[in-house]
Design a protein around this motif. Sequence first.
Motif, PDB file in Angstrom:
ATOM      1  N   THR A 113       8.162  12.108   4.179  1.00  0.00           N
ATOM      2  CA  THR A 113       7.353  11.811   2.995  1.00  0.00           C
ATOM      3  C   THR A 113       6.848  10.369   3.037  1.00  0.00           C
ATOM      4  O   THR A 113       5.665  10.095   2.794  1.00  0.00           O
ATOM      5  CB  THR A 113       8.178  12.032   1.704  1.00  0.00           C
ATOM      6  OG1 THR A 113       8.603  13.400   1.680  1.00  0.00           O
ATOM      7  CG2 THR A 113       7.388  11.698   0.458  1.00  0.00           C
ATOM      8  N   VAL A 114       7.738   9.437   3.366  1.00  0.00           N
ATOM      9  CA  VAL A 114       7.354   8.032   3.408  1.00  0.00           C
ATOM     10  C   VAL A 114       6.500   7.743   4.635  1.00  0.00           C
ATOM     11  O   VAL A 114       5.534   6.994   4.564  1.00  0.00           O
ATOM     12  CB  VAL A 114       8.592   7.111   3.330  1.00  0.00           C
ATOM     13  CG1 VAL A 114       8.205   5.651   3.415  1.00  0.00           C
ATOM     14  CG2 VAL A 114       9.355   7.386   2.034  1.00  0.00           C
ATOM     15  N   GLN A 172      -1.107   7.187   5.770  1.00  0.00           N
ATOM     16  CA  GLN A 172      -2.266   7.248   4.873  1.00  0.00           C
ATOM     17  C   GLN A 172      -2.675   5.863   4.401  1.00  0.00           C
ATOM     18  O   GLN A 172      -3.858   5.605   4.148  1.00  0.00           O
ATOM     19  CB  GLN A 172      -1.958   8.137   3.658  1.00  0.00           C
ATOM     20  CG  GLN A 172      -1.695   9.582   3.992  1.00  0.00           C
ATOM     21  CD  GLN A 172      -2.887  10.262   4.649  1.00  0.00           C
ATOM     22  OE1 GLN A 172      -4.000  10.120   4.178  1.00  0.00           O
ATOM     23  NE2 GLN A 172      -2.653  10.969   5.734  1.00  0.00           N
ATOM     24  N   ALA A 173      -1.699   4.967   4.269  1.00  0.00           N
ATOM     25  CA  ALA A 173      -1.954   3.637   3.679  1.00  0.00           C
ATOM     26  C   ALA A 173      -2.427   2.590   4.689  1.00  0.00           C
ATOM     27  O   ALA A 173      -2.929   1.559   4.303  1.00  0.00           O
ATOM     28  CB  ALA A 173      -0.668   3.118   3.010  1.00  0.00           C
ATOM     29  N   HIS A 204       4.421   9.760   6.030  1.00  0.00           N
ATOM     30  CA  HIS A 204       3.088  10.260   5.675  1.00  0.00           C
ATOM     31  C   HIS A 204       2.358   9.229   4.807  1.00  0.00           C
ATOM     32  O   HIS A 204       1.180   8.941   5.027  1.00  0.00           O
ATOM     33  CB  HIS A 204       3.197  11.605   4.952  1.00  0.00           C
ATOM     34  CG  HIS A 204       1.874  12.167   4.562  1.00  0.00           C
ATOM     35  ND1 HIS A 204       0.993  12.712   5.472  1.00  0.00           N
ATOM     36  CD2 HIS A 204       1.265  12.239   3.362  1.00  0.00           C
ATOM     37  CE1 HIS A 204      -0.105  13.094   4.844  1.00  0.00           C
ATOM     38  NE2 HIS A 204       0.039  12.836   3.553  1.00  0.00           N
ATOM     39  N   ALA A 205       3.062   8.654   3.834  1.00  0.00           N
ATOM     40  CA  ALA A 205       2.455   7.622   2.982  1.00  0.00           C
ATOM     41  C   ALA A 205       2.057   6.399   3.804  1.00  0.00           C
ATOM     42  O   ALA A 205       0.985   5.810   3.579  1.00  0.00           O
ATOM     43  CB  ALA A 205       3.423   7.215   1.856  1.00  0.00           C
ATOM     44  N   VAL A 206       2.884   6.014   4.770  1.00  0.00           N
ATOM     45  CA  VAL A 206       2.573   4.879   5.640  1.00  0.00           C
ATOM     46  C   VAL A 206       1.291   5.151   6.410  1.00  0.00           C
ATOM     47  O   VAL A 206       0.376   4.301   6.461  1.00  0.00           O
ATOM     48  CB  VAL A 206       3.733   4.605   6.636  1.00  0.00           C
ATOM     49  CG1 VAL A 206       3.278   3.683   7.761  1.00  0.00           C
ATOM     50  CG2 VAL A 206       4.931   4.011   5.906  1.00  0.00           C
ATOM     51  N   ALA A 222       1.126   4.354  -2.712  1.00  0.00           N
ATOM     52  CA  ALA A 222       0.985   5.745  -2.272  1.00  0.00           C
ATOM     53  C   ALA A 222       2.177   6.604  -2.679  1.00  0.00           C
ATOM     54  O   ALA A 222       2.029   7.811  -2.882  1.00  0.00           O
ATOM     55  CB  ALA A 222       0.790   5.799  -0.755  1.00  0.00           C
ATOM     56  N   THR A 223       3.356   5.999  -2.793  1.00  0.00           N
ATOM     57  CA  THR A 223       4.555   6.765  -3.164  1.00  0.00           C
ATOM     58  C   THR A 223       4.823   6.723  -4.663  1.00  0.00           C
ATOM     59  O   THR A 223       5.825   7.281  -5.128  1.00  0.00           O
ATOM     60  CB  THR A 223       5.799   6.251  -2.414  1.00  0.00           C
ATOM     61  OG1 THR A 223       5.993   4.873  -2.721  1.00  0.00           O
ATOM     62  CG2 THR A 223       5.668   6.448  -0.910  1.00  0.00           C
ATOM     63  N   ARG A 242       0.830  -1.209   0.000  1.00  0.00           N
ATOM     64  CA  ARG A 242       0.000   0.000   0.000  1.00  0.00           C
ATOM     65  C   ARG A 242       0.866   1.261   0.000  1.00  0.00           C
ATOM     66  O   ARG A 242       0.546   2.248  -0.659  1.00  0.00           O
ATOM     67  CB  ARG A 242      -0.960  -0.016   1.189  1.00  0.00           C
ATOM     68  CG  ARG A 242      -1.983  -1.145   1.100  1.00  0.00           C
ATOM     69  CD  ARG A 242      -3.101  -1.031   2.111  1.00  0.00           C
ATOM     70  NE  ARG A 242      -2.678  -1.019   3.493  1.00  0.00           N
ATOM     71  CZ  ARG A 242      -2.496  -2.106   4.253  1.00  0.00           C
ATOM     72  NH1 ARG A 242      -2.686  -3.309   3.745  1.00  0.00           N
ATOM     73  NH2 ARG A 242      -2.138  -1.978   5.512  1.00  0.00           N
ATOM     74  N   VAL A 243       1.981   1.218   0.734  1.00  0.00           N
ATOM     75  CA  VAL A 243       2.900   2.366   0.764  1.00  0.00           C
ATOM     76  C   VAL A 243       3.532   2.567  -0.608  1.00  0.00           C
ATOM     77  O   VAL A 243       3.655   3.699  -1.085  1.00  0.00           O
ATOM     78  CB  VAL A 243       3.977   2.179   1.859  1.00  0.00           C
ATOM     79  CG1 VAL A 243       5.056   3.246   1.760  1.00  0.00           C
ATOM     80  CG2 VAL A 243       3.329   2.181   3.238  1.00  0.00           C
ATOM     81  N   GLN A 244       3.877   1.472  -1.278  1.00  0.00           N
ATOM     82  CA  GLN A 244       4.466   1.579  -2.619  1.00  0.00           C
ATOM     83  C   GLN A 244       3.485   2.264  -3.571  1.00  0.00           C
ATOM     84  O   GLN A 244       3.873   3.139  -4.347  1.00  0.00           O
ATOM     85  CB  GLN A 244       4.844   0.203  -3.145  1.00  0.00           C
ATOM     86  CG  GLN A 244       5.495   0.260  -4.521  1.00  0.00           C
ATOM     87  CD  GLN A 244       5.680  -1.105  -5.146  1.00  0.00           C
ATOM     88  OE1 GLN A 244       4.905  -2.021  -4.889  1.00  0.00           O
ATOM     89  NE2 GLN A 244       6.709  -1.233  -5.966  1.00  0.00           N
TER      90      GLN A 244
END
Length: 154
Positions: free
Chosen positions: A145-146, A152-153, A148-150, A70-71, A66-68
């Motif tokens: 940045t990462v 969110q995911a 934040h993606a974590v 999102a990024t 999911r993080v991948q």
Amino acid sequence: MSMSLPRKPPRLGIGTQEGPQTQYETAAQSYQDDYGWAVGVYRSGVWLVSGRGVDALDMPRELGERVQLATGNSVPLFESPEDNSTRWVFLVASHTGPAEPRMAELGIDHIRAGRCVDLPPSEFGQHRLRWISTPSGLLTPDFTTVVHAVLQAR
């Protein structure tokens, strides 16, 4: 006015004078030469010393997928299989601030401050680490940045 050439990090000096001999020595030398990473090699393992410009976020594969997404597949990422699960490891710029408490709750290990993380093509028994998104051509993203993606995911 004199111009100085950029300094290259010292070579690891592994292998023979003709150059590295094993795929692990070659990989370690490449990581040092191409990215300036502090790395080491021993037998079938290559590792990165975190906290010297690069940290790692080691997480369960399902969250990592999911993080991948999102990024946008823009973060250096590799897979680390274990006997009963697979972990995904994202490389990020070093973070010296306080730990993010929600990360541990999600099963994420923030590898930083001189701890080591194994890198591809390391092998442990039947398990071999492999790149999903190689660092070639990718910038090591900012830690926040990462994170934040974590968040969110999750």
